[in-house]
Design a protein around this motif. Structure first.
Motif, PDB file in Angstrom:
ATOM      1  N   ASP A 122      -2.615  -0.554   4.427  1.00 14.09           N
ATOM      2  CA  ASP A 122      -2.215   0.041   3.149  1.00 14.09           C
ATOM      3  C   ASP A 122      -3.447   0.518   2.379  1.00 14.09           C
ATOM      4  OD1 ASP A 122       0.444  -0.346   3.642  1.00 14.09           O
ATOM      5  OD2 ASP A 122       0.666  -2.094   2.344  1.00 14.09           O
ATOM      6  N   TRP A 123      -4.503  -0.289   2.403  1.00 18.42           N
ATOM      7  CA  TRP A 123      -5.734   0.099   1.711  1.00 18.42           C
ATOM      8  C   TRP A 123      -6.312   1.377   2.310  1.00 18.42           C
ATOM      9  CZ3 TRP A 123      -9.057   0.633  -1.977  1.00 18.42           C
ATOM     10  CH2 TRP A 123     -10.355   1.059  -1.678  1.00 18.42           C
TER      11      TRP A 123
ATOM     12  N   TRP B 160      -4.877   4.928  11.984  1.00 17.67           N
ATOM     13  CA  TRP B 160      -4.520   4.296  13.261  1.00 17.67           C
ATOM     14  C   TRP B 160      -5.268   4.859  14.466  1.00 17.67           C
ATOM     15  CZ3 TRP B 160      -0.979   4.857   9.302  1.00 17.67           C
ATOM     16  CH2 TRP B 160      -0.365   3.680   8.875  1.00 17.67           C
ATOM     17  N   GLY B 161      -6.003   5.948  14.298  1.00 15.39           N
ATOM     18  CA  GLY B 161      -6.775   6.506  15.406  1.00 15.39           C
ATOM     19  C   GLY B 161      -5.887   6.895  16.571  1.00 15.39           C
ATOM     20  N   ASP B 162      -6.254   6.412  17.776  1.00 10.94           N
ATOM     21  CA  ASP B 162      -5.511   6.798  18.976  1.00 10.94           C
ATOM     22  C   ASP B 162      -4.381   5.828  19.319  1.00 10.94           C
ATOM     23  OD1 ASP B 162      -7.068   4.665  19.687  1.00 10.94           O
ATOM     24  OD2 ASP B 162      -7.928   5.581  21.479  1.00 10.94           O
ATOM     25  N   LYS B 163      -4.049   4.926  18.394  1.00 13.54           N
ATOM     26  CA  LYS B 163      -2.949   3.991  18.664  1.00 13.54           C
ATOM     27  C   LYS B 163      -1.616   4.745  18.674  1.00 13.54           C
ATOM     28  CE  LYS B 163      -5.063  -0.278  16.990  1.00 13.54           C
ATOM     29  NZ  LYS B 163      -6.416   0.277  16.879  1.00 13.54           N
ATOM     30  N   PRO B 164      -0.722   4.396  19.596  1.00 13.45           N
ATOM     31  CA  PRO B 164       0.535   5.142  19.755  1.00 13.45           C
ATOM     32  C   PRO B 164       1.568   4.809  18.679  1.00 13.45           C
ATOM     33  CG  PRO B 164       0.487   3.314  21.312  1.00 13.45           C
ATOM     34  CD  PRO B 164      -0.847   3.311  20.593  1.00 13.45           C
ATOM     35  N   VAL B 165       1.352   5.314  17.478  1.00 16.91           N
ATOM     36  CA  VAL B 165       2.318   5.118  16.398  1.00 16.91           C
ATOM     37  C   VAL B 165       2.720   6.489  15.863  1.00 16.91           C
ATOM     38  CG1 VAL B 165       1.451   2.846  15.760  1.00 16.91           C
ATOM     39  CG2 VAL B 165       0.482   4.873  14.679  1.00 16.91           C
ATOM     40  N   GLY B 166       3.846   6.557  15.157  1.00 18.59           N
ATOM     41  CA  GLY B 166       4.355   7.831  14.683  1.00 18.59           C
ATOM     42  C   GLY B 166       4.547   7.897  13.188  1.00 18.59           C
ATOM     43  N   ASP B 167       5.211   8.969  12.747  1.00 17.45           N
ATOM     44  CA  ASP B 167       5.396   9.220  11.318  1.00 17.45           C
ATOM     45  C   ASP B 167       6.133   8.099  10.601  1.00 17.45           C
ATOM     46  OD1 ASP B 167       4.178  11.596  11.830  1.00 17.45           O
ATOM     47  OD2 ASP B 167       5.944  12.847  11.527  1.00 17.45           O
ATOM     48  N   GLU B 168       7.011   7.407  11.343  1.00 18.32           N
ATOM     49  CA  GLU B 168       7.797   6.356  10.698  1.00 18.32           C
ATOM     50  C   GLU B 168       6.903   5.227  10.184  1.00 18.32           C
ATOM     51  OE1 GLU B 168       7.275   5.284  14.943  1.00 18.32           O
ATOM     52  OE2 GLU B 168       7.894   7.102  13.880  1.00 18.32           O
ATOM     53  N   VAL B 169       5.768   5.013  10.842  1.00 16.85           N
ATOM     54  CA  VAL B 169       4.823   3.988  10.398  1.00 16.85           C
ATOM     55  C   VAL B 169       4.176   4.411   9.077  1.00 16.85           C
ATOM     56  CG1 VAL B 169       2.685   2.774  10.962  1.00 16.85           C
ATOM     57  CG2 VAL B 169       4.377   3.179  12.739  1.00 16.85           C
ATOM     58  N   VAL B 170       3.811   5.680   8.977  1.00 13.98           N
ATOM     59  CA  VAL B 170       3.256   6.195   7.720  1.00 13.98           C
ATOM     60  C   VAL B 170       4.277   6.038   6.604  1.00 13.98           C
ATOM     61  CG1 VAL B 170       2.327   8.212   6.525  1.00 13.98           C
ATOM     62  CG2 VAL B 170       1.759   7.822   8.925  1.00 13.98           C
ATOM     63  N   ARG B 171       5.512   6.405   6.866  1.00 16.47           N
ATOM     64  CA  ARG B 171       6.555   6.291   5.845  1.00 16.47           C
ATOM     65  C   ARG B 171       6.726   4.847   5.382  1.00 16.47           C
ATOM     66  NH1 ARG B 171       9.231  10.103   9.237  1.00 16.47           N
ATOM     67  NH2 ARG B 171      10.514   8.458  10.178  1.00 16.47           N
ATOM     68  N   ALA B 172       6.660   3.908   6.331  1.00 14.11           N
ATOM     69  CA  ALA B 172       6.825   2.493   5.976  1.00 14.11           C
ATOM     70  C   ALA B 172       5.701   2.013   5.068  1.00 14.11           C
ATOM     71  CB  ALA B 172       6.879   1.640   7.244  1.00 14.11           C
ATOM     72  N   HIS B 173       4.483   2.427   5.371  1.00 20.01           N
ATOM     73  CA  HIS B 173       3.348   1.982   4.552  1.00 20.01           C
ATOM     74  C   HIS B 173       3.337   2.676   3.191  1.00 20.01           C
ATOM     75  CE1 HIS B 173       1.014  -0.722   7.197  1.00 20.01           C
ATOM     76  NE2 HIS B 173       1.639  -0.073   8.163  1.00 20.01           N
TER      77      HIS B 173
ATOM     78  N   LYS C 224       6.006   3.477   1.627  1.00 15.94           N
ATOM     79  CA  LYS C 224       7.049   2.732   0.905  1.00 15.94           C
ATOM     80  C   LYS C 224       6.482   1.444   0.320  1.00 15.94           C
ATOM     81  CE  LYS C 224      11.721   0.855   1.509  1.00 15.94           C
ATOM     82  NZ  LYS C 224      12.842   0.653   2.476  1.00 15.94           N
ATOM     83  N   ASN C 225       5.645   0.727   1.112  1.00 11.79           N
ATOM     84  CA  ASN C 225       5.001  -0.494   0.610  1.00 11.79           C
ATOM     85  C   ASN C 225       4.141  -0.193  -0.612  1.00 11.79           C
ATOM     86  OD1 ASN C 225       6.134  -1.952   2.706  1.00 11.79           O
ATOM     87  ND2 ASN C 225       4.297  -1.870   3.985  1.00 11.79           N
ATOM     88  N   LEU C 226       3.356   0.886  -0.518  1.00 16.96           N
ATOM     89  CA  LEU C 226       2.457   1.239  -1.616  1.00 16.96           C
ATOM     90  C   LEU C 226       3.244   1.609  -2.870  1.00 16.96           C
ATOM     91  CD1 LEU C 226      -0.226   3.334   0.299  1.00 16.96           C
ATOM     92  CD2 LEU C 226      -0.585   1.136  -0.831  1.00 16.96           C
ATOM     93  N   ARG C 227       4.337   2.311  -2.709  1.00 19.04           N
ATOM     94  CA  ARG C 227       5.124   2.748  -3.867  1.00 19.04           C
ATOM     95  C   ARG C 227       5.709   1.564  -4.636  1.00 19.04           C
ATOM     96  NH1 ARG C 227       7.809   8.083  -0.999  1.00 19.04           N
ATOM     97  NH2 ARG C 227       6.413   9.607  -1.986  1.00 19.04           N
ATOM     98  N   LYS C 228       5.933   0.451  -3.956  1.00 14.21           N
ATOM     99  CA  LYS C 228       6.431  -0.743  -4.634  1.00 14.21           C
ATOM    100  C   LYS C 228       5.375  -1.341  -5.562  1.00 14.21           C
ATOM    101  CE  LYS C 228       9.537  -2.100  -0.845  1.00 14.21           C
ATOM    102  NZ  LYS C 228       9.756  -3.108   0.236  1.00 14.21           N
TER     103      LYS C 228
ATOM    104  N   LEU D 139       2.565   0.545  -6.840  1.00 12.11           N
ATOM    105  CA  LEU D 139       1.915   1.540  -7.687  1.00 12.11           C
ATOM    106  C   LEU D 139       2.913   2.159  -8.661  1.00 12.11           C
ATOM    107  CD1 LEU D 139      -0.140   3.254  -4.840  1.00 12.11           C
ATOM    108  CD2 LEU D 139      -0.985   1.583  -6.508  1.00 12.11           C
ATOM    109  N   PRO D 140       2.427   2.825  -9.710  1.00  5.45           N
ATOM    110  CA  PRO D 140       3.335   3.440 -10.683  1.00  5.45           C
ATOM    111  C   PRO D 140       4.274   4.450 -10.027  1.00  5.45           C
ATOM    112  CG  PRO D 140       1.093   3.372 -11.540  1.00  5.45           C
ATOM    113  CD  PRO D 140       1.007   2.959 -10.105  1.00  5.45           C
ATOM    114  N   GLU D 141       5.446   4.580 -10.584  1.00 10.96           N
ATOM    115  CA  GLU D 141       6.438   5.512 -10.050  1.00 10.96           C
ATOM    116  C   GLU D 141       5.881   6.934 -10.057  1.00 10.96           C
ATOM    117  OE1 GLU D 141      11.073   6.917 -10.875  1.00 10.96           O
ATOM    118  OE2 GLU D 141      10.147   5.323 -12.085  1.00 10.96           O
ATOM    119  N   GLY D 142       6.050   7.622  -8.954  1.00 10.42           N
ATOM    120  CA  GLY D 142       5.590   9.002  -8.855  1.00 10.42           C
ATOM    121  C   GLY D 142       4.113   9.161  -8.531  1.00 10.42           C
ATOM    122  N   PHE D 143       3.400   8.053  -8.303  1.00 10.90           N
ATOM    123  CA  PHE D 143       1.957   8.145  -8.033  1.00 10.90           C
ATOM    124  C   PHE D 143       1.700   8.868  -6.713  1.00 10.90           C
ATOM    125  CE2 PHE D 143      -2.140   6.424  -6.561  1.00 10.90           C
ATOM    126  CZ  PHE D 143      -2.938   6.759  -7.642  1.00 10.90           C
ATOM    127  N   ILE D 144       2.490   8.539  -5.696  1.00  7.17           N
ATOM    128  CA  ILE D 144       2.380   9.219  -4.412  1.00  7.17           C
ATOM    129  C   ILE D 144       3.542  10.197  -4.290  1.00  7.17           C
ATOM    130  CG2 ILE D 144       2.350   8.986  -1.894  1.00  7.17           C
ATOM    131  CD1 ILE D 144       1.230   6.195  -2.225  1.00  7.17           C
TER     132      ILE D 144
END
Length: 215
Positions: free
Chosen positions: A152-153, A177-190, A192-196, A198-203
């Motif tokens: 998240d950081w 994540w570099g060359d690790k086999p992860v996709g867009d859903e991982v970005v969306r999940a993180h 979502k964590n940050l939005r909880k 941080l202030p509403e609308g920050f991202i």
């Protein structure tokens, strides 16, 4: 800070990795210079540290190839070559700093931090009610500290560094994540964590363009 070290001396590489990570710097070590181009095609770094005397390809030639791929990332040369002609050639090819062996690890740490400061400008950035301290890797919302996971950081840090523009998910994946086999859903999940936290609308997000923090 995320650093790539290209050094064929495995023992030196591992000792530097241990020292730098004790001091808050995440380091990836490549001992085969032939791996650099494929890695840079899928990963992004804050600083690249490059040895000159390596097998298969000279450091000078590798420096030239890296600069063709990446015009912006600071490059620090770490080598036993100490002649002025060697230094001149590297600086003219695109190196940002030059350090000769033997050296003190603490000096390398200080030089990496200096290159990083030069790259991002202010080490403490305030955007609305959010304050981000890049050096201490701390985030505050209205003066109160926020606890973030490592991923998240790194994601928030990259968005703040690139504030004012939409950052595509692929670019975020390459940095975090570099060359690790992860996709867009991982970005969306993180995100979502940050939005909880941080202030509403920050991202801000926009389908097809990515994520943005307003300047």
């Amino acid at each position: 800070m995320k650093v790539l070290l290209v050094e064929d001396d495995k023992l030196l590489g591992e000792s530097l990795k241990a020292y730098l990570q004790e001091n808050g710097i995440y380091l990836e070590h490549l001992h085969d210079p032939r791996e650099v181009s494929p890695v840079l095609a899928v990963s992004t770094y804050d600083v690249i540290v490059l040895d000159l005397m390596m097998p298969h390809i000279s450091g000078e030639e590798l420096l030239k190839k890296i600069r063709q791929m990446d015009k912006k990332t600071p490059i620090l040369i770490l080598t036993a070559k100490s002649k002025m002609d060697d230094k001149k050639r590297c600086f003219e090819t695109g190196a940002d700093d030059y350090m000769t062996k033997p050296f003190e690890p603490e000096e390398l740490l200080l030089r990496l931090k200096a290159l990083y400061r030069r790259k991002i400008g202010d080490m403490v950035v305030k955007v609305g009610d959010v304050e981000v301290d890049f050096e201490k890797e701390k985030v505050y919302v209205r003066g109160k500290p926020v606890d973030l996971t490592r991923k998240d950081w790194m994601l928030l840090k990259y968005l703040v560094e690139n504030r004012g523009r939409f950052v595509p998910s692929e670019e975020i994946l390459n940095y975090v994540w570099g060359d690790k086999p992860v996709g867009d859903e991982v970005v969306r999940a993180h995100v979502k964590n940050l939005r909880k936290l941080l202030p509403e609308g920050f991202i801000v997000s926009m389908k097809g363009r990515g994520y943005k923090i307003e300047a």
